[in-house]
Design a protein around this motif. Structure first.
Motif, short mmCIF file in Angstrom:
data_model
loop_
_atom_site.label_atom_id
_atom_site.label_comp_id
_atom_site.label_asym_id
_atom_site.label_seq_id
_atom_site.Cartn_x
_atom_site.Cartn_y
_atom_site.Cartn_z
N GLU A 374 19.00 17.92 17.83
CA GLU A 374 18.73 16.49 17.89
C GLU A 374 19.70 15.77 16.96
O GLU A 374 19.93 16.21 15.83
N ARG A 415 19.65 14.88 22.53
CA ARG A 415 18.98 16.18 22.50
C ARG A 415 19.53 17.06 23.63
O ARG A 415 20.40 16.63 24.40
N GLU A 421 11.51 18.23 31.62
CA GLU A 421 11.92 16.83 31.60
C GLU A 421 11.91 16.24 33.01
O GLU A 421 12.13 16.95 34.00
N TYR A 455 17.62 9.98 24.45
CA TYR A 455 16.21 9.60 24.40
C TYR A 455 16.04 8.29 23.64
O TYR A 455 16.75 8.03 22.66
N GLY A 457 12.98 6.90 21.61
CA GLY A 457 11.67 7.42 21.21
C GLY A 457 11.47 8.76 21.89
O GLY A 457 12.27 9.68 21.73
N GLU A 458 10.41 8.87 22.69
CA GLU A 458 10.15 10.12 23.43
C GLU A 458 10.41 9.97 24.92
O GLU A 458 10.03 10.84 25.71
N HIS A 459 11.08 8.87 25.31
CA HIS A 459 11.37 8.65 26.73
C HIS A 459 12.81 9.08 27.04
O HIS A 459 13.75 8.66 26.34
#
Length: 494
Positions: A374, A415, A421, A455, A457-459
């Motif tokens: 990351e 990432r 995904e 990404y 955030g987490e999207h």
């Protein structure tokens, strides 16, 4: 330090080497070309430098010299100083480059590799001029024969060798101009075109003394009262070339005094044969080699000997050192015999031969990135990602790419795949698994594991080679960034 003894040039004395060098050089070198002599300080390179200096003004080329200090001898510093003083006295631009030569099974090969790497990096010259002569050529032919080399290896050293983009061009005795060039890759989505531009050509290698014997060189040095240095390692018969030079070739010379010219002529015939094999491979590969890959079906229609020849041609087109016969056979066996969904992987040094979608690809070897890789994006326009083997460019845009407004203030990170995904690059179609999208895009497995994912955030926002998720696509004239993924210089094949 060795020096000449005074000698008068008799009517039957050695012909002037400068005139012979000029005859070789004038057919190749143009006025204002830049010639860089590889100057070791030994008699061969000192004679080459002297003869080139004598003809430089007449032929109009610019002359300089380079000494590679291998740091292997306690006398290495003294040799560098000798070369510097020699060039300073003659007004020849000069520089020294120190290299580190790893100690291993073949110090000779490691030193040669380090030296040629320095020559290849000499970007401000047109020709690297080396002092290899007819005795060197004979030694090279015999060494290659004893190593079981093929036709190209036995063709030994050409008068002129050019590196052009992805191919090698060889000219000179028995080696008519030949060139191997692979088709340019069509850039996939989100791949920067500049990453596919061929790199600059390295300087050509020119050897104008290949028709001159060691004895003639030494006679010229004495006649010109030149000074030079002696490398003590040249007497060490532990090294294979020295063993041939001091123990084997004197015996051959007693029975076959013309062996030097004879072996040079044999090398010429073999160079002709190598050129014909390349022409045959070019014909066999026509329509089958494209985008830097080779269709496996090209081999199925050929006899075994021509299939091996085509594979050698393909590998040489990428500038690879030729693997042994066993590795070639293994590569063909896996390519032709493995099941369609089986992974084909043959290690060729730091390059791996892989099969995907019925084609062979050459991939630079490298471990997979860390599983939880990351990296935070801080607004840079360009981010080097060495763990993934490339550079990510995030160029400002309007109405295309990733909407800056939709990114908001959430952290943006880069990432790699973890599995599971999902992405919706087409707003007219449902969200799909990234695995299916990658398979549909026919991206090879070795590219998938090193593919950058962006990404917010987490999207998941963007995937190289696939596109931007529907929720984050810029529209109209809104401010945006356009991500472009390109291979780095270190991971790109020659």
């Amino acid at each position: 330090m060795a020096s000449s003894r005074k000698s008068s040039r008799s009517k039957g004395g050695p012909p002037d080497l400068a005139a012979r060098v000029a005859a070789q050089v004038r057919t190749i070198v143009r006025p204002r070309d830049r010639l860089l002599v590889g100057l070791s300080g030994g008699v061969d390179s000192v004679v080459l430098l002297d003869s080139l200096r004598r003809i430089a003004r007449t032929l109009g080329f610019r002359l300089s010299a380079l000494h590679v200090n291998h740091q292997l001898s306690p006398n290495a510093g003294r040799w560098s100083a000798f070369c510097r003083d020699l060039c300073r006295a003659r007004g020849i631009p000069f520089r020294v480059v120190k290299v580190h030569v790893p100690r291993g099974n073949s110090v000779e090969a490691a030193a040669r590799a380090a030296r040629y790497a320095v020559f290849a990096a000499a970007a401000v010259v047109d020709y690297i001029v080396l002092a290899h002569h007819q005795d060197d050529q004979a030694e090279t032919v015999l060494l290659q024969l004893l190593r079981g080399a093929g036709v190209k290896g036995l063709a030994a050293m050409p008068l002129l060798r050019r590196e052009e983009g992805r191919g090698t061009r060889v000219e000179g005795r028995g080696s008519r101009a030949e060139e191997t060039t692979l088709a340019t890759r069509h850039p996939p989505p989100d791949t920067h075109p500049s990453s596919l531009v061929p790199r600059r050509s390295t300087p050509a290698i020119l050897r104008p003394l290949l028709d001159v014997t060691r004895a003639e060189i030494e006679a010229y040095a004495r006649m010109r009262k030149l000074k030079w240095v002696e490398d003590e390692s040249n007497q060490d018969i532990y090294f294979q070339r020295n063993y041939l030079r001091h123990e084997v070739l004197p015996v051959i010379a007693r029975r076959f005094p013309a062996y030097r010219a004879t072996l040079a002529r044999a090398a010429q015939h073999l160079a002709d044969a190598a050129h014909m094999l390349d022409e045959m491979a070019a014909a066999d590969g026509a329509g089958w080699i494209e985008a830097g890959s080779l269709a496996v079906d090209a081999f199925r229609r050929l006899p075994a000997t021509r299939a091996r020849n085509l594979l050698r041609y393909f590998l040489a087109g990428h500038g690879l050192n030729m693997p042994g016969a066993g590795r070639l056979e293994e590569a063909l066996r896996q390519a032709l015999g493995a099941k369609q969904d089986a992974r084909v992987l043959v290690e060729l040094g730091d390059i791996t031969l892989r099969r995907h979608a019925g084609r062979l690809h050459l991939v630079r070897s490298g471990g997979a990135p860390p599983a939880h890789y990351e990296k935070l994006w801080r607004g840079e326009k360009e981010i080097a990602l060495p763990e993934l083997g490339g550079v990510l460019t995030l160029a400002p845009a309007r109405g295309a790419g990733i909407s800056l407004a939709r990114l908001g203030r959430k952290p943006v990170t880069i990432r790699v795949r973890q599995g599971g995904e999902r992405l919706q690059p087409d707003c007219r179609r449902p969200r799909r698994s990234l695995k299916n999208l990658l398979q549909e895009a026919r991206l090879p497995p070795w590219q998938r594991e090193r593919l950058p994912l962006l990404y917010c955030g987490e999207h998941l926002v963007w995937v190289a080679g696939i596109g931007v998720d529907c929720r984050y696509q810029a529209a109209g004239v809104e401010r945006a960034i356009r991500p472009v993924w390109g291979a780095s210089e270190e991971t790109r094949l020659p």
